[in-house]
Design a protein around this motif. Structure first.
Motif, PDB file in Angstrom:
ATOM      1  N   CYS A  52      17.150 -63.248 -91.860  1.00 28.99           N
ATOM      2  CA  CYS A  52      17.482 -61.849 -92.148  1.00 28.99           C
ATOM      3  C   CYS A  52      18.350 -61.707 -93.399  1.00 28.99           C
ATOM      4  O   CYS A  52      18.716 -60.584 -93.764  1.00 28.99           O
ATOM      5  CB  CYS A  52      18.189 -61.212 -90.958  1.00 28.99           C
ATOM      6  SG  CYS A  52      17.118 -60.974 -89.516  1.00 28.99           S
ATOM      7  N   GLU A  53      18.677 -62.823 -94.024  1.00 32.29           N
ATOM      8  CA  GLU A  53      19.487 -62.788 -95.241  1.00 32.29           C
ATOM      9  C   GLU A  53      18.603 -63.048 -96.458  1.00 32.29           C
ATOM     10  O   GLU A  53      17.754 -63.943 -96.442  1.00 32.29           O
ATOM     11  CB  GLU A  53      20.602 -63.829 -95.163  1.00 32.29           C
ATOM     12  CG  GLU A  53      21.592 -63.570 -94.028  1.00 32.29           C
ATOM     13  CD  GLU A  53      22.694 -64.619 -93.983  1.00 32.29           C
ATOM     14  OE1 GLU A  53      22.635 -65.573 -94.809  1.00 32.29           O
ATOM     15  OE2 GLU A  53      23.578 -64.501 -93.126  1.00 32.29           O
ATOM     16  N   VAL A  67       1.980 -65.265 -97.739  1.00 33.75           N
ATOM     17  CA  VAL A  67       2.118 -64.537 -96.483  1.00 33.75           C
ATOM     18  C   VAL A  67       3.461 -64.875 -95.852  1.00 33.75           C
ATOM     19  O   VAL A  67       3.897 -66.027 -95.882  1.00 33.75           O
ATOM     20  CB  VAL A  67       0.997 -64.910 -95.474  1.00 33.75           C
ATOM     21  CG1 VAL A  67       1.151 -64.121 -94.177  1.00 33.75           C
ATOM     22  CG2 VAL A  67      -0.375 -64.684 -96.075  1.00 33.75           C
ATOM     23  N   VAL A  68       4.104 -63.860 -95.280  1.00 32.48           N
ATOM     24  CA  VAL A  68       5.283 -64.063 -94.441  1.00 32.48           C
ATOM     25  C   VAL A  68       4.921 -63.656 -93.023  1.00 32.48           C
ATOM     26  O   VAL A  68       4.315 -62.602 -92.807  1.00 32.48           O
ATOM     27  CB  VAL A  68       6.492 -63.248 -94.935  1.00 32.48           C
ATOM     28  CG1 VAL A  68       7.567 -63.148 -93.842  1.00 32.48           C
ATOM     29  CG2 VAL A  68       7.094 -63.885 -96.166  1.00 32.48           C
ATOM     30  N   VAL A  69       5.290 -64.497 -92.066  1.00 29.21           N
ATOM     31  CA  VAL A  69       5.078 -64.188 -90.658  1.00 29.21           C
ATOM     32  C   VAL A  69       6.444 -64.050 -89.995  1.00 29.21           C
ATOM     33  O   VAL A  69       7.211 -65.016 -89.944  1.00 29.21           O
ATOM     34  CB  VAL A  69       4.273 -65.291 -89.951  1.00 29.21           C
ATOM     35  CG1 VAL A  69       4.048 -64.917 -88.483  1.00 29.21           C
ATOM     36  CG2 VAL A  69       2.938 -65.521 -90.641  1.00 29.21           C
ATOM     37  N   ALA A  77      15.072 -58.320 -85.775  1.00 31.59           N
ATOM     38  CA  ALA A  77      15.034 -59.358 -86.808  1.00 31.59           C
ATOM     39  C   ALA A  77      13.683 -59.362 -87.511  1.00 31.59           C
ATOM     40  O   ALA A  77      13.611 -59.509 -88.740  1.00 31.59           O
ATOM     41  CB  ALA A  77      15.316 -60.727 -86.191  1.00 31.59           C
ATOM     42  N   ASN A  78      12.608 -59.187 -86.763  1.00 32.14           N
ATOM     43  CA  ASN A  78      11.276 -59.184 -87.369  1.00 32.14           C
ATOM     44  C   ASN A  78      11.093 -58.018 -88.326  1.00 32.14           C
ATOM     45  O   ASN A  78      10.443 -58.152 -89.367  1.00 32.14           O
ATOM     46  CB  ASN A  78      10.203 -59.152 -86.279  1.00 32.14           C
ATOM     47  CG  ASN A  78      10.131 -60.456 -85.498  1.00 32.14           C
ATOM     48  OD1 ASN A  78      10.600 -61.489 -85.976  1.00 32.14           O
ATOM     49  ND2 ASN A  78       9.565 -60.410 -84.312  1.00 32.14           N
ATOM     50  N   LEU A  79      11.671 -56.869 -87.992  1.00 32.18           N
ATOM     51  CA  LEU A  79      11.598 -55.718 -88.888  1.00 32.18           C
ATOM     52  C   LEU A  79      12.385 -55.965 -90.171  1.00 32.18           C
ATOM     53  O   LEU A  79      11.920 -55.633 -91.269  1.00 32.18           O
ATOM     54  CB  LEU A  79      12.124 -54.466 -88.177  1.00 32.18           C
ATOM     55  CG  LEU A  79      11.205 -53.850 -87.126  1.00 32.18           C
ATOM     56  CD1 LEU A  79      11.937 -52.764 -86.348  1.00 32.18           C
ATOM     57  CD2 LEU A  79       9.953 -53.268 -87.774  1.00 32.18           C
ATOM     58  N   VAL A  80      13.562 -56.560 -90.044  1.00 29.57           N
ATOM     59  CA  VAL A  80      14.386 -56.840 -91.231  1.00 29.57           C
ATOM     60  C   VAL A  80      13.678 -57.851 -92.138  1.00 29.57           C
ATOM     61  O   VAL A  80      13.620 -57.675 -93.366  1.00 29.57           O
ATOM     62  CB  VAL A  80      15.776 -57.370 -90.812  1.00 29.57           C
ATOM     63  CG1 VAL A  80      16.543 -57.882 -92.036  1.00 29.57           C
ATOM     64  CG2 VAL A  80      16.569 -56.274 -90.121  1.00 29.57           C
ATOM     65  N   VAL A  81      13.139 -58.905 -91.546  1.00 30.65           N
ATOM     66  CA  VAL A  81      12.428 -59.919 -92.333  1.00 30.65           C
ATOM     67  C   VAL A  81      11.237 -59.285 -93.054  1.00 30.65           C
ATOM     68  O   VAL A  81      10.990 -59.553 -94.234  1.00 30.65           O
ATOM     69  CB  VAL A  81      11.953 -61.079 -91.431  1.00 30.65           C
ATOM     70  CG1 VAL A  81      11.011 -62.002 -92.189  1.00 30.65           C
ATOM     71  CG2 VAL A  81      13.149 -61.866 -90.905  1.00 30.65           C
ATOM     72  N   SER A  82      10.512 -58.439 -92.354  1.00 30.95           N
ATOM     73  CA  SER A  82       9.336 -57.786 -92.951  1.00 30.95           C
ATOM     74  C   SER A  82       9.737 -56.896 -94.120  1.00 30.95           C
ATOM     75  O   SER A  82       9.118 -56.934 -95.196  1.00 30.95           O
ATOM     76  CB  SER A  82       8.606 -56.947 -91.890  1.00 30.95           C
ATOM     77  OG  SER A  82       8.156 -57.750 -90.822  1.00 30.95           O
ATOM     78  N   GLY A 112       7.339 -52.463 -94.216  1.00 30.36           N
ATOM     79  CA  GLY A 112       6.733 -53.573 -94.937  1.00 30.36           C
ATOM     80  C   GLY A 112       5.711 -54.360 -94.169  1.00 30.36           C
ATOM     81  O   GLY A 112       5.245 -55.408 -94.634  1.00 30.36           O
ATOM     82  N   VAL A 113       5.317 -53.874 -92.998  1.00 30.75           N
ATOM     83  CA  VAL A 113       4.393 -54.621 -92.137  1.00 30.75           C
ATOM     84  C   VAL A 113       2.945 -54.266 -92.476  1.00 30.75           C
ATOM     85  O   VAL A 113       2.574 -53.094 -92.490  1.00 30.75           O
ATOM     86  CB  VAL A 113       4.671 -54.324 -90.652  1.00 30.75           C
ATOM     87  CG1 VAL A 113       3.669 -55.055 -89.761  1.00 30.75           C
ATOM     88  CG2 VAL A 113       6.097 -54.710 -90.288  1.00 30.75           C
ATOM     89  N   ASP A 114       2.141 -55.272 -92.734  1.00 37.92           N
ATOM     90  CA  ASP A 114       0.702 -55.073 -92.942  1.00 37.92           C
ATOM     91  C   ASP A 114      -0.057 -55.178 -91.625  1.00 37.92           C
ATOM     92  O   ASP A 114      -0.973 -54.407 -91.358  1.00 37.92           O
ATOM     93  CB  ASP A 114       0.153 -56.117 -93.916  1.00 37.92           C
ATOM     94  CG  ASP A 114       0.701 -55.933 -95.320  1.00 37.92           C
ATOM     95  OD1 ASP A 114       0.548 -54.836 -95.875  1.00 37.92           O
ATOM     96  OD2 ASP A 114       1.304 -56.881 -95.853  1.00 37.92           O
ATOM     97  N   VAL A 115       0.329 -56.169 -90.817  1.00 37.17           N
ATOM     98  CA  VAL A 115      -0.349 -56.397 -89.534  1.00 37.17           C
ATOM     99  C   VAL A 115       0.698 -56.648 -88.466  1.00 37.17           C
ATOM    100  O   VAL A 115       1.570 -57.494 -88.639  1.00 37.17           O
ATOM    101  CB  VAL A 115      -1.302 -57.609 -89.600  1.00 37.17           C
ATOM    102  CG1 VAL A 115      -1.970 -57.834 -88.240  1.00 37.17           C
ATOM    103  CG2 VAL A 115      -2.356 -57.417 -90.680  1.00 37.17           C
TER     104      VAL A 115
END
Length: 224
Positions: A52-53, A67-69, A77-82, A112-115
């Motif tokens: 997340c940083e 690609v980032v997963v 955390a997944n939203l922040v990473v995206s 920022g999420v595509d899928v």
């Protein structure tokens, strides 16, 4: 293809193994030291850091990846990473895991999420598919397009059973993409006759009237 996976839990490691088996380069990022002691994905690059940083993502090479997963067990955390992957690094494709189906509405292009991949939603669909005949079951949604993939198994009493594909009016925003019969996929040839037990794969847009479509394929209500 170069892929960075945030989260080295069972889901992240499984994805990494599959990608490595297909010849891709994978970097796993996790802030838990225990994750680093698991050698089941030895061919991947590992980084002990908080995904997340921004600095952690930069060190993992997110700026150069394809690609980032975001595969942690924490939706926040997944939203922040995206969001960081898309806005700070311009990653071409971001795939995010949804742990709680109630949060699905958040996982869109604004973050920022595509899928988005919701394991509970997929498992629910598979359960419904296995036990339900005549009901329209959503299998998958194509993020950002308003389009979804549905399936229905035709009952013997279905109004469309016995009719050819050309004789069925699916309505606006609905497209029959395949017929699965006896475990084999068949193209929706206009002259193909639909029979009980057929599994119809339908692509629906936002214009589709799912209630009317359900009435079209479901058995007629029993008379009282």
């Amino acid at each position: 293809m170069r892929v960075v996976i945030a989260g080295a839990g069972s889901v992240g490691r499984s994805i990494a193994r599959e990608l490595l088996a297909h010849g891709h380069t994978v970097t796993l990022v996790d802030k838990q030291p225990a994750a680093m002691r698991i050698a089941s994905v030895a061919d991947a690059e590992w980084q002990l850091a908080d995904a997340c940083e921004i600095s952690s993502l930069a060190a993992a090479g997110v700026g150069e990846c394809d690609v980032v997963v975001a595969a942690t067990g924490d939706d926040k955390a997944n939203l922040v990473v995206s969001l960081l992957s898309r806005t700070e690094f311009g990653v071409p494709r971001v795939v995010a895991r949804v742990n709680n189906p109630k949060n699905e509405w958040l996982f869109d292009s604004a973050w920022g999420v595509d899928v988005q991949v919701s394991t509970p939603r997929i498992m629910t669909a598979l359960v419904e598919e296995a036990v339900t005949v005549g009901d329209l079951v959503r299998i998958f949604s194509f993020q950002g397009s308003g389009t979804s993939l549905h399936e229905v198994t035709l009952a013997a009493e279905s109004p469309v059973a016995g009719r050819t594909v050309r004789d069925v009016v699916w309505g606006p925003g609905c497209f029959l993409s395949a017929i699965i019969r006896g475990g084999e996929p068949l193209p929706p040839d206009p002259d193909e006759q639909l029979v009980a037990g057929d599994r119809l794969v339908l692509v629906l847009s936002e214009r589709a009237d799912q209630a009317s479509l359900q009435a079209l394929v479901a058995p007629a209500p029993a008379a009282r």
